[in-house]
Design a protein around this motif. Sequence first.
Motif, PDB file in Angstrom:
ATOM      1  N   THR A 353       0.839  -1.193   0.000  1.00 17.85           N
ATOM      2  CA  THR A 353       0.000   0.000   0.000  1.00 17.85           C
ATOM      3  C   THR A 353       0.873   1.242   0.000  1.00 17.85           C
ATOM      4  N   VAL A 354       0.522   2.202  -0.854  1.00 15.78           N
ATOM      5  CA  VAL A 354       1.254   3.466  -0.920  1.00 15.78           C
ATOM      6  C   VAL A 354       0.387   4.562  -0.324  1.00 15.78           C
ATOM      7  N   ILE A 355       0.932   5.257   0.688  1.00 13.29           N
ATOM      8  CA  ILE A 355       0.259   6.407   1.278  1.00 13.29           C
ATOM      9  C   ILE A 355       1.224   7.589   1.245  1.00 13.29           C
ATOM     10  N   GLY A 356       0.715   8.777   1.490  1.00 17.90           N
ATOM     11  CA  GLY A 356       1.574   9.944   1.568  1.00 17.90           C
ATOM     12  C   GLY A 356       0.997  11.130   0.836  1.00 17.90           C
ATOM     13  N   SER A 357       1.880  12.027   0.393  1.00 21.76           N
ATOM     14  CA  SER A 357       1.450  13.283  -0.233  1.00 21.76           C
ATOM     15  C   SER A 357       1.362  13.197  -1.746  1.00 21.76           C
ATOM     16  N   SER A 358       1.993  12.199  -2.355  1.00 18.41           N
ATOM     17  CA  SER A 358       2.158  12.178  -3.803  1.00 18.41           C
ATOM     18  C   SER A 358       0.874  11.835  -4.545  1.00 18.41           C
ATOM     19  N   ASN A 359       0.488  12.719  -5.450  1.00 16.34           N
ATOM     20  CA  ASN A 359      -0.549  12.365  -6.408  1.00 16.34           C
ATOM     21  C   ASN A 359       0.059  11.394  -7.423  1.00 16.34           C
ATOM     22  N   ILE A 360      -0.781  10.640  -8.077  1.00 17.05           N
ATOM     23  CA  ILE A 360      -0.291   9.734  -9.118  1.00 17.05           C
ATOM     24  C   ILE A 360      -0.455  10.459 -10.447  1.00 17.05           C
ATOM     25  N   ASN A 361       0.447  11.413 -10.681  1.00 19.40           N
ATOM     26  CA  ASN A 361       0.387  12.185 -11.914  1.00 19.40           C
ATOM     27  C   ASN A 361       1.768  12.709 -12.284  1.00 19.40           C
ATOM     28  N   TYR A 362       1.841  13.356 -13.416  1.00 18.93           N
ATOM     29  CA  TYR A 362       3.131  13.793 -13.947  1.00 18.93           C
ATOM     30  C   TYR A 362       3.823  14.759 -12.996  1.00 18.93           C
ATOM     31  N   ARG A 363       3.080  15.716 -12.470  1.00 20.23           N
ATOM     32  CA  ARG A 363       3.714  16.738 -11.635  1.00 20.23           C
ATOM     33  C   ARG A 363       4.350  16.131 -10.387  1.00 20.23           C
ATOM     34  N   SER A 364       3.632  15.256  -9.693  1.00 20.41           N
ATOM     35  CA  SER A 364       4.188  14.654  -8.479  1.00 20.41           C
ATOM     36  C   SER A 364       5.374  13.756  -8.783  1.00 20.41           C
ATOM     37  N   MET A 365       5.390  13.165  -9.968  1.00 19.00           N
ATOM     38  CA  MET A 365       6.515  12.309 -10.329  1.00 19.00           C
ATOM     39  C   MET A 365       7.789  13.113 -10.585  1.00 19.00           C
ATOM     40  N   THR A 366       7.652  14.358 -11.029  1.00 20.29           N
ATOM     41  CA  THR A 366       8.814  15.050 -11.576  1.00 20.29           C
ATOM     42  C   THR A 366       9.117  16.414 -10.985  1.00 20.29           C
ATOM     43  N   LEU A 367       8.134  17.119 -10.450  1.00 17.59           N
ATOM     44  CA  LEU A 367       8.330  18.536 -10.166  1.00 17.59           C
ATOM     45  C   LEU A 367       8.161  18.939  -8.704  1.00 17.59           C
ATOM     46  N   SER A 368       7.554  18.120  -7.881  1.00 23.46           N
ATOM     47  CA  SER A 368       7.286  18.508  -6.498  1.00 23.46           C
ATOM     48  C   SER A 368       8.132  17.700  -5.530  1.00 23.46           C
ATOM     49  N   HIS A 369       8.400  18.291  -4.371  1.00 19.57           N
ATOM     50  CA  HIS A 369       8.921  17.509  -3.255  1.00 19.57           C
ATOM     51  C   HIS A 369       7.760  16.704  -2.686  1.00 19.57           C
ATOM     52  N   GLU A 370       7.914  15.402  -2.628  1.00 18.48           N
ATOM     53  CA  GLU A 370       6.834  14.522  -2.191  1.00 18.48           C
ATOM     54  C   GLU A 370       7.355  13.515  -1.174  1.00 18.48           C
ATOM     55  N   ILE A 371       6.440  12.961  -0.423  1.00 15.36           N
ATOM     56  CA  ILE A 371       6.784  11.886   0.498  1.00 15.36           C
ATOM     57  C   ILE A 371       5.761  10.773   0.342  1.00 15.36           C
ATOM     58  N   ALA A 372       6.258   9.539   0.303  1.00 18.10           N
ATOM     59  CA  ALA A 372       5.370   8.381   0.187  1.00 18.10           C
ATOM     60  C   ALA A 372       5.971   7.228   0.964  1.00 18.10           C
ATOM     61  N   LEU A 373       5.114   6.403   1.480  1.00 18.26           N
ATOM     62  CA  LEU A 373       5.532   5.231   2.232  1.00 18.26           C
ATOM     63  C   LEU A 373       4.872   4.003   1.625  1.00 18.26           C
ATOM     64  N   VAL A 374       5.698   3.041   1.204  1.00 12.82           N
ATOM     65  CA  VAL A 374       5.198   1.761   0.705  1.00 12.82           C
ATOM     66  C   VAL A 374       5.132   0.809   1.899  1.00 12.82           C
ATOM     67  N   ILE A 375       3.934   0.366   2.241  1.00 14.55           N
ATOM     68  CA  ILE A 375       3.725  -0.484   3.411  1.00 14.55           C
ATOM     69  C   ILE A 375       3.494  -1.921   2.960  1.00 14.55           C
ATOM     70  N   ASP A 376       4.337  -2.830   3.419  1.00 10.74           N
ATOM     71  CA  ASP A 376       4.232  -4.249   3.074  1.00 10.74           C
ATOM     72  C   ASP A 376       3.460  -4.955   4.173  1.00 10.74           C
ATOM     73  N   SER A 377       2.138  -5.011   4.007  1.00  9.90           N
ATOM     74  CA  SER A 377       1.278  -5.619   5.021  1.00  9.90           C
ATOM     75  C   SER A 377      -0.056  -5.979   4.404  1.00  9.90           C
ATOM     76  N   VAL A 378      -0.389  -7.258   4.425  1.00 14.20           N
ATOM     77  CA  VAL A 378      -1.689  -7.704   3.914  1.00 14.20           C
ATOM     78  C   VAL A 378      -2.813  -7.118   4.754  1.00 14.20           C
ATOM     79  N   GLU A 379      -2.594  -7.044   6.066  1.00  9.09           N
ATOM     80  CA  GLU A 379      -3.622  -6.505   6.958  1.00  9.09           C
ATOM     81  C   GLU A 379      -3.911  -5.036   6.638  1.00  9.09           C
ATOM     82  N   PHE A 380      -2.857  -4.249   6.488  1.00  7.90           N
ATOM     83  CA  PHE A 380      -3.046  -2.827   6.186  1.00  7.90           C
ATOM     84  C   PHE A 380      -3.672  -2.651   4.804  1.00  7.90           C
ATOM     85  N   ALA A 381      -3.226  -3.448   3.834  1.00  6.81           N
ATOM     86  CA  ALA A 381      -3.789  -3.373   2.488  1.00  6.81           C
ATOM     87  C   ALA A 381      -5.273  -3.720   2.503  1.00  6.81           C
TER      88      ALA A 381
END
Length: 423
Positions: A353-381
């Motif tokens: 599961t990915v949470i955080g500030s990042s939109n899933i779009n071009y700008r967040s991929m390339t132009l903004s300071h972003e933070i995201a956390l990939v959580i490896d957990s079936v329960e959380f997912a």
Amino acid sequence: MRKHILKFAIVLCLVLTSCGSTRPFVEGFASDPSLPLEQKLVMGGGIKVSFGCPEMYFDASAFLDRYIELIEGAEEYVIITTFLGSSSGELKELYDAIADKASSGVPVYMIIDGISSYDMTASASFMTPLYFLRESGVHLIEYNPLSILNVIHPSSLLVREHRKLVVIDGQWAVLGGMNMNYISMGAGDIDLQRDSMYVFDSPSLAACLVDEFVSIWNESSVEKIDRNDFADKPAQDGDITGYLFNQGPGGHADMASMYSSLFSSAEEEIVMLPYLAFFDDNMYASLKAAQNRGVKVRIYLPIDSRAYVQGALFYDYHRLVEAGFDVFIEFAGEDTGLSLLHQKLAVIDGRYTVIGSSNINYRSMTLSHEIALVIDSVEFASASLAQVEELKKNMAPLDEETALRLKEEKGSWPMYLFSFYGG
């Protein structure tokens, strides 16, 4: 007319000065399905951390109460970063708590993006700039404020501090999508956005956030701070593994590598809850490659009730349907009683599961300071997918005929172009 001319001028500036890249979606290690996912996440700049199951908040009022409680309980230091930060009568208790903590001698450091005073949401009718916090001893800076220097070098205006994070005493770490303004936490009616925030009791995650905060603070302020002034707590291994991606000064993590790694390693399903889902060709290619491997791609689209934003969204959404993805859309606004869904979420194979500030779009991929956390957990997912199912109750499948009709009736190429680079 003058307003439209200004918009076109901004679009032109954005197009001419944009230099970001989403190539990791189609080339390099991140797009290689043969490499183990953990290896790719680390190679892409992800920092491996552990923690217990976080507190999950989808109700802004409940999170606001918890936020105030955390601030009031701080004993050693408070660190805050937000994209849009402003006060209103509804948020007085929060900012009073921050000011009181600073007045009592607890160091409080806060970064707000320089665009905060130019908020274009409903908060603009209620907000008060946060400069008053300095009177209480809060160390407050604006990241990349609008200035004569930035006008001379307009490309610098593209880079924004879009992260939302809080660290308390090296113990508590808070991540998510809520800004510190009226529509994110203060409004009590249709103006209040639907969003998410997560509270972690995790010294290891807190330490990583402090590292990044010190880097960007020292890059942006004449008042330098020492990392050693922010004591870490002894690390406590949790039962959940995560990978923290901080896209900003002092690190080499980037959102494109993170999402590409996840998409290229997906085996069963990709579920996305994006806000402003403006994909470029490389992002489409990555998702299509997953689909060609038999992976189901499900996208749940929120709709902004503001007409000019709808013009941008409806101009491009037909491409998602034409690509063969399962697309669901909600028609938010006063007619349905739904407020804007501002949450950002992705779930891969019911495990990551990915949470955080990042939109899933071009700008967040390339132009903004972003933070995201990939959580490896079936329960959380599973909990995240259950929440998506609740949101789906207010959505309907989007077919190609409807998508093309919406583009014809409401789509706007200028607003799409502006939002693609600046949204």
